[in-house]
Design an enzyme around this catalytic site. Structure first.
Site, PDB file in Angstrom:
ATOM      1  N   GLY A 254      -4.700  -1.401   6.222  1.00 23.19           N
ATOM      2  CA  GLY A 254      -4.801  -2.595   4.892  1.00 23.19           C
ATOM      3  C   GLY A 254      -4.751  -3.528   4.784  1.00 23.19           C
ATOM      4  N   TYR A 255      -3.344  -4.667   5.930  1.00 26.18           N
ATOM      5  CA  TYR A 255      -3.259  -5.912   5.400  1.00 26.18           C
ATOM      6  C   TYR A 255      -4.089  -6.143   6.080  1.00 26.18           C
ATOM      7  CZ  TYR A 255      -0.674  -9.964   6.479  1.00 26.18           C
ATOM      8  OH  TYR A 255      -0.399 -10.951   6.004  1.00 26.18           O
ATOM      9  N   ILE A 256      -5.115  -6.846   7.202  1.00 29.22           N
ATOM     10  CA  ILE A 256      -5.661  -6.913   7.331  1.00 29.22           C
ATOM     11  C   ILE A 256      -7.058  -7.282   7.000  1.00 29.22           C
ATOM     12  CG2 ILE A 256      -7.946  -7.880   9.176  1.00 29.22           C
ATOM     13  CD1 ILE A 256      -5.264  -6.012  11.539  1.00 29.22           C
TER      14      ILE A 256
ATOM     15  N   LYS B  20      -5.672  -8.958   3.280  1.00 31.92           N
ATOM     16  CA  LYS B  20      -5.952 -10.203   3.446  1.00 31.92           C
ATOM     17  C   LYS B  20      -7.313 -11.346   3.762  1.00 31.92           C
ATOM     18  CE  LYS B  20      -2.841 -12.449   4.115  1.00 31.92           C
ATOM     19  NZ  LYS B  20      -2.137 -13.690   2.666  1.00 31.92           N
TER      20      LYS B  20
END
Length: 322
Positions: A138-140, A143
């Protein structure tokens, strides 16, 4: 210059706001809580109450530039909060920045957004590498989408660019705060013995890059930024451990695929238990630190005038001194 900063009370903001104030800028910073308001004031900035997770309430004072350093970062957890903060919040900030008269928007992105789901080792990748807006992480993914929105907003009179730091380290950072305890407790293990090169960046070098980007750089494009000295992940961990007086002798090592699979299992268990914190090992964690990953920041050095003035030795010495 009047500058609005998000993430002002965080790890980067604690170094960024005093530097900008020292440069003679008037700094405003988003603050979502009473403690954040106090922190921003102590750093020399003017707090502006708001929350990127409630973008309809976001209102900026008249400013010349915006530095967007806030992000939702975890190693696991539901995907929705990542996209609410890192995509929807970023899009709302872009709109507010233009209404506030800003002519420069600097986004603190992440080098990790060029990491694929397969765990491919990456060596000296530059800004032509693809990003992964649909990553399992979810972070990659968030972003990547947030950066795309920032770069697409570039236009005459509104210059937008993204800085892509790899693992950020320094006083008060997650490595210096969490690594020694993890090593001493036996919860830390190397992946593939950590014997692969990685790019890192000291927090003060990120601040330097921001200072450069406020004045220079091509709108609508990203820039990788790194420390000057190469390092393996094993050397990086060893340096932090030594600065904290902790030994890494006898640390275990596991293969990448084993670590990735174990991370998947632990994430599933945490979901079933409705754990609020991240499990000790996750797929995102393994992807971020378990493979060779070096980036080419020659564009930032050429176009922004970025140097990376803080050396690894200086940074580790500061950690050792506390």
């Amino acid at each position: 210059m009047k500058i609005f900063v998000t993430g002002g009370s965080g790890f980067l903001g604690a170094r960024l706001i005093p530097t900008l104030v020292g440069d003679g800028h008037e700094v405003f910073a988003l603050a979502r809580s009473a403690s954040s308001i106090d922190t921003v004031r102590a750093l020399g900035g003017t707090p502006v109450e708001g929350d990127l997770e409630s973008p309809e309430k976001l209102s900026l004072p008249s400013v010349d530039a915006v530095i967007h350093a806030a992000a939702h970062f975890r190693f696991a957890g539901p995907r929705v909060p990542y996209f609410q903060a890192n995509v929807v919040g970023t899009e709302a900030l872009l709109a507010s920045a233009q209404k506030a008269g800003a002519n420069t928007f600097v986004y603190i992105s992440a080098a990790a957004l060029v990491m694929d789901d397969r765990g491919t080792p990456l060596r000296n990748v530059d800004e032509t590498a693809p990003t992964y807006p649909n990553s399992f992480s979810g972070y990659i993914a968030s972003k990547s989408q947030g950066e795309a929105a920032v770069l697409a907003a570039n236009r005459p009179g509104f210059r937008t660019l993204a800085l892509r730091p790899p693992g950020v380290w320094g006083p008060g950072g997650p490595f210096s705060k969490q690594l020694p305890a993890a090593v001493e407790s036996g919860q830390f293990a190397f992946i593939a013995r950590g014997e692969y090169p990685v790019s890192t960046i000291h927090v003060d070098n990120v601040v330097e890059a921001v200072q450069c980007a406020l004045e220079r750089g091509t709108g609508g494009r990203p820039y990788f930024i790194n420390d000057r000295e190469p390092v393996t992940f094993h050397e990086f961990v060893a340096g932090h451990a030594a600065a904290s007086g902790v030994s890494i002798d006898g640390l275990r090592s596991i293969p990448y695929r084993v670590a990735f699979t174990l991370g998947r299992v632990l994430e599933a268990v945490a979901t079933l238990r409705s754990d609020k914190g991240d499990p000790p090992l996750t797929r995102t964690m393994v992807r971020l630190i378990g493979r060779e990953f070096t980036t080419d920041d020659s564009a930032a050095r050429r176009e922004l005038g970025y140097v990376g003035k803080t050396t690894r030795a200086e940074g580790l010495n500061a950690l050792a001194l506390g």
